[in-house]
Design a protein around this motif. Structure first.
Motif, PDB file in Angstrom:
ATOM      1  N   ARG A  34       0.654  -1.474  -0.079  1.00  0.00           N
ATOM      2  CA  ARG A  34      -0.075  -0.032  -0.136  1.00  0.00           C
ATOM      3  C   ARG A  34       0.855   1.799   0.155  1.00  0.00           C
ATOM      4  N   ALA A  35       2.437   1.327   1.237  1.00  0.00           N
ATOM      5  CA  ALA A  35       2.955   2.392   1.076  1.00  0.00           C
ATOM      6  C   ALA A  35       3.611   3.031  -0.249  1.00  0.00           C
ATOM      7  N   ASN A  36       4.266   1.131  -1.453  1.00  0.00           N
ATOM      8  CA  ASN A  36       4.169   2.000  -2.497  1.00  0.00           C
ATOM      9  C   ASN A  36       3.614   2.778  -3.338  1.00  0.00           C
ATOM     10  N   LYS A  37       2.685   1.493  -3.467  1.00  0.00           N
ATOM     11  CA  LYS A  37       1.978   2.103  -4.315  1.00  0.00           C
ATOM     12  C   LYS A  37       1.295   4.023  -4.429  1.00  0.00           C
ATOM     13  N   ALA A  51       6.502   6.025   8.646  1.00  0.00           N
ATOM     14  CA  ALA A  51       5.961   6.189   6.749  1.00  0.00           C
ATOM     15  C   ALA A  51       6.477   7.135   6.111  1.00  0.00           C
ATOM     16  N   LEU A  52       6.929   7.936   5.090  1.00  0.00           N
ATOM     17  CA  LEU A  52       7.563   8.693   4.731  1.00  0.00           C
ATOM     18  C   LEU A  52       7.617   9.197   2.844  1.00  0.00           C
ATOM     19  N   MET A  53       6.853  10.563   2.677  1.00  0.00           N
ATOM     20  CA  MET A  53       6.257  10.368   1.564  1.00  0.00           C
ATOM     21  C   MET A  53       7.158  11.896   1.202  1.00  0.00           C
ATOM     22  N   GLY A  54       7.542  11.861   0.455  1.00  0.00           N
ATOM     23  CA  GLY A  54       8.208  13.613  -0.609  1.00  0.00           C
ATOM     24  C   GLY A  54      10.008  12.898  -0.037  1.00  0.00           C
ATOM     25  N   ALA A  55      10.733  13.945  -0.011  1.00  0.00           N
ATOM     26  CA  ALA A  55      11.916  14.123  -0.287  1.00  0.00           C
ATOM     27  C   ALA A  55      12.462  14.125   1.575  1.00  0.00           C
ATOM     28  N   ALA A  56      13.630  13.731   2.102  1.00  0.00           N
ATOM     29  CA  ALA A  56      14.525  13.195   3.134  1.00  0.00           C
ATOM     30  C   ALA A  56      14.962  13.815   3.737  1.00  0.00           C
ATOM     31  N   ASP A  57      15.512  14.884   2.142  1.00  0.00           N
ATOM     32  CA  ASP A  57      16.453  16.409   2.771  1.00  0.00           C
ATOM     33  C   ASP A  57      15.809  16.850   3.774  1.00  0.00           C
ATOM     34  N   VAL A  87       3.234  16.345   9.748  1.00  0.00           N
ATOM     35  CA  VAL A  87       3.310  15.047  10.290  1.00  0.00           C
ATOM     36  C   VAL A  87       2.044  14.318  10.751  1.00  0.00           C
ATOM     37  N   PHE A  88       1.387  13.483  10.225  1.00  0.00           N
ATOM     38  CA  PHE A  88      -0.039  12.902   9.742  1.00  0.00           C
ATOM     39  C   PHE A  88      -0.651  12.854  12.274  1.00  0.00           C
ATOM     40  N   ALA A  89      -1.591  12.614  11.979  1.00  0.00           N
ATOM     41  CA  ALA A  89      -1.654  12.042  13.457  1.00  0.00           C
ATOM     42  C   ALA A  89      -2.161  10.017  13.154  1.00  0.00           C
ATOM     43  N   GLY A  90      -2.541  10.303  11.616  1.00  0.00           N
ATOM     44  CA  GLY A  90      -3.038   9.306  11.238  1.00  0.00           C
ATOM     45  C   GLY A  90      -2.548   7.775  10.106  1.00  0.00           C
ATOM     46  N   GLY A  91      -2.855   7.279   9.364  1.00  0.00           N
ATOM     47  CA  GLY A  91      -2.088   6.911   8.027  1.00  0.00           C
ATOM     48  C   GLY A  91      -1.897   8.183   6.812  1.00  0.00           C
ATOM     49  N   LEU A  92      -0.717   7.449   6.431  1.00  0.00           N
ATOM     50  CA  LEU A  92      -0.404   9.011   4.974  1.00  0.00           C
ATOM     51  C   LEU A  92      -1.963   8.465   4.392  1.00  0.00           C
ATOM     52  N   ASP A  93      -2.352   7.657   3.819  1.00  0.00           N
ATOM     53  CA  ASP A  93      -2.988   7.916   3.183  1.00  0.00           C
ATOM     54  C   ASP A  93      -4.876   7.594   3.825  1.00  0.00           C
ATOM     55  N   HIS A  94      -4.766   8.571   5.238  1.00  0.00           N
ATOM     56  CA  HIS A  94      -6.456   9.172   5.601  1.00  0.00           C
ATOM     57  C   HIS A  94      -5.543  11.032   6.223  1.00  0.00           C
ATOM     58  N   GLU A 108       4.038   7.832  11.973  1.00  0.00           N
ATOM     59  CA  GLU A 108       4.044   6.233  12.675  1.00  0.00           C
ATOM     60  C   GLU A 108       3.275   5.434  12.557  1.00  0.00           C
ATOM     61  N   MET A 109       1.742   6.179  12.074  1.00  0.00           N
ATOM     62  CA  MET A 109       0.719   5.371  12.151  1.00  0.00           C
ATOM     63  C   MET A 109       0.383   4.245  10.829  1.00  0.00           C
ATOM     64  N   PRO A 110       0.352   2.822  10.905  1.00  0.00           N
ATOM     65  CA  PRO A 110      -0.188   2.276   9.949  1.00  0.00           C
ATOM     66  C   PRO A 110      -0.852   2.732   9.127  1.00  0.00           C
ATOM     67  N   PHE A 111      -0.948   2.171   8.050  1.00  0.00           N
ATOM     68  CA  PHE A 111      -1.568   2.346   6.844  1.00  0.00           C
ATOM     69  C   PHE A 111      -3.459   2.546   6.505  1.00  0.00           C
ATOM     70  N   GLY A 112      -4.281   2.757   6.220  1.00  0.00           N
ATOM     71  CA  GLY A 112      -5.758   2.529   6.641  1.00  0.00           C
ATOM     72  C   GLY A 112      -6.274   2.943   8.357  1.00  0.00           C
TER      73      GLY A 112
END
Length: 378
Positions: A78-81, A109-115, A176-183, A206-210
Motif C-alpha cells: 500500500r505504501a509503494n502504491k 512512513a515517509l512521503m517526499g524528500a528526506a533532505d 506530521v500525520f496523526a493517522g496513516g498517510l493514506d488518511h 508512525e501510524m499504519p496505512f489505513g
C-alpha cells in the motif's frame, strides 16, 4: 534563503527482509517505541524478538496479537502504491534529531524528500480556530525562519498549522500525520499536502496505512513534531489545547519553547501567555526565535550520534524464577519508579528486572513514563 548545515546522514540501510521484520514488530500489539528498543537490545534482531513475543506476553499474563508477515507485506505494498516508503530508526534517512528522543518511533512512513528531515527545523503549532491576527503572525514567523534556512514542522491541522505549512512551502516544511498517510486529516488540507510534496517537503506518520486518527493519536503526533525540531513556537493556544501538550513535550525533550503573547481578553492567548509566565521565550518577531536558535543550528552534527541500540547479551538468556518475578511485580504500583529503584529494593539482577518489565509491558500491565520510570496498571 540562507543555507544552514544539515545533520550528517549516518547509519546502516536495512535489507527488505529486515525492514519487514521491523514493521511487523512495531505493528504488534503492545509494542511501543521503548518496548521495541528493549526487545531489540535483548534479542539482537526484530526477527528474533518476533519469535519471543508470544511467550513473553504469556508469562506476563496475556496473549497478544503479533503482526503477521502477510499483513506487513500488504502494508508495504500500500505504501509503494501511494509513493511512500518506510524508514527505520538508525537508517541514514531517519531524522537524527528525532532519533535522540527516547520515545522516537522505530519506523516512520515517509512521503517526499528526506533532505528536509536533516536540516535545522522549528516546530510551529497553535489553535485550530485561529484568529486573523494569529494567522498573520504565523505566516510572518514561518516566512522569516524559512528565509533564515530553517524547515518548518507542524501537524497539518486547521488554523495555525496550515498557515505555517503554507508560508514555508518555498523554503521547506514537514507535515506530521496523526493517522496513516493514506488518511489525511482534515480532508480540507489535501491540496496543501500535495503542494508540500510538490515543493520538496515531506509528510511523515508512525501510524499504519489505513489508520483513521482518533483523539488519543494527536498527542503521539505532537511528540514527533517536537522531537524533529530544535525549538517549538506556540502562536495561539487555549488553556486546554494540544498545543500546550506539544510545548510540554518539547520541554521534556530539551527543546526551546517560544510563545507569542496575546490579549488577556482572548481565550486563544491564555495558553501562550501562561507559557511565557512559566518560562517560555517571548517571541514578538522572527528575530527573537532566530537569535535563540542560532547556537543550536550552527553545528550540522548536532552532537554525537545517538546510541540507538545496545548489543544483545551473549549466551543463553537467563529466565526469571517465580520468586524473582513476584518480587519485581510486588515492588511496582501506580506510582512511577525508576528501574534502579526496583533493582535496589528487590535485589533482583538488572537483566532479570528488565525481562520481567518486558513481560508485563507486552501483557498490557505496565505503563512507561518519561525518564525511564515505570508503573503498574491496576
Amino acid at each position: 534563503m540562507v543555507s544552514l548545515p544539515a545533520a550528517p546522514r549516518r547509519g546502516v540501510v536495512l535489507t527488505e527482509d529486515m525492514r519487514l521484520s521491523w514493521l511487523r514488530l512495531s505493528r504488534s500489539e503492545n509494542v511501543g517505541p521503548v518496548t521495541f528498543r528493549e526487545l531489540i537490545n535483548r534479542f539482537g534482531s526484530a526477527s528474533a524478538a518476533l519469535q519471543a513475543l508470544p511467550d513473553l506476553a504469556a508469562r506476563g499474563g496475556r496473549r497478544i496479537v503479533v503482526c503477521s508477515e502477510a499483513a506487513a507485506a500488504e502494508e508495504m505494498a500500500r505504501a509503494n502504491k501511494l509513493g511512500a516508503r518506510f524508514v527505520c530508526r538508525g537508517e541514514p534517512d531517519y531524522p537524527q534529531h528525532l532519533a535522540r528522543v527516547e520515545s522516537a518511533p522505530p519506523v516512520l512512513a515517509l512521503m517526499g524528500a528526506a533532505d528536509c528531515l536533516h536540516r535545522p527545523s522549528l516546530g510551529i503549532v497553535g489553535a485550530r480556530n485561529a484568529s486573523l491576527s494569529g494567522v498573520k503572525l504565523t505566516r510572518l514567523f514561518a516566512t522569516g525562519v524559512g528565509k533564515a534556512g530553517y524547515v518548518v514542522v507542524s501537524g497539518l491541522a486547521r488554523g495555525i498549522d496550515a498557515a505555517a505549512h503554507d508560508a514555508a512551502l518555498a523554503t521547506g516544511t514537514v507535515g506530521v500525520f496523526a493517522g496513516g498517510l493514506d488518511h489525511p486529516y482534515p480532508t480540507e488540507n489535501r491540496a496543501l499536502m500535495r503542494r508540500i510534496l510538490d515543493e520538496g517537503g515531506a509528510l511523515l506518520s508512525e501510524m499504519p496505512f489505513g489508520w483513521t486518527p482518533r483523539a488519543i493519536d494527536f498527542p503521539r503526533r505532537n511528540r514527533i513534531v517536537a522531537g524533529l525540531s530544535l525549538g517549538l513556537l506556540v502562536v495561539e493556544a487555549a488553556m486546554r489545547s494540544g498545543s500546550l501538550i506539544s510545548a510540554r513535550l518539547a520541554g521534556e525533550f530539551g527543546r526551546l519553547v517560544f510563545a507569542v503573547p496575546g490579549s488577556p481578553l482572548d481565550p486563544r492567548a491564555a495558553g501562550t501567555n501562561r507559557l511565557i509566565r512559566d518560562g517560555a521565550i517571548l517571541a514578538c518577531e522572527p528575530a527573537d526565535v532566530l537569535e535563540a536558535l542560532a547556537p543550536l543550528a550552527g553545528d550540522g552534527t548536532r552532537g554525537d550520534d545517538p546510541t540507538l541500540f545496545e548489543p544483545a547479551a551473549d549466551g543463553p538468556l537467563e529466565e526469571p524464577s517465580k520468586d524473582e518475578r513476584e518480587r519485581v511485580v510486588e515492588a511496582l504500583g501506580p506510582t512511577p519508579v525508576t528501574i534502579e529503584e526496583i533493582i535496589a529494593h528487590t535485589g533482583v539482577p538488572t537483566g532479570i528486572v528488565q525481562l520481567v518489565l518486558l513481560e508485563l509491558d507486552l501483557a498490557g500491565r505496565l505503563e512507561r513514563h518519561p525518564g525511564g520510570m515505570v508503573s503498574l496498571l491496576l
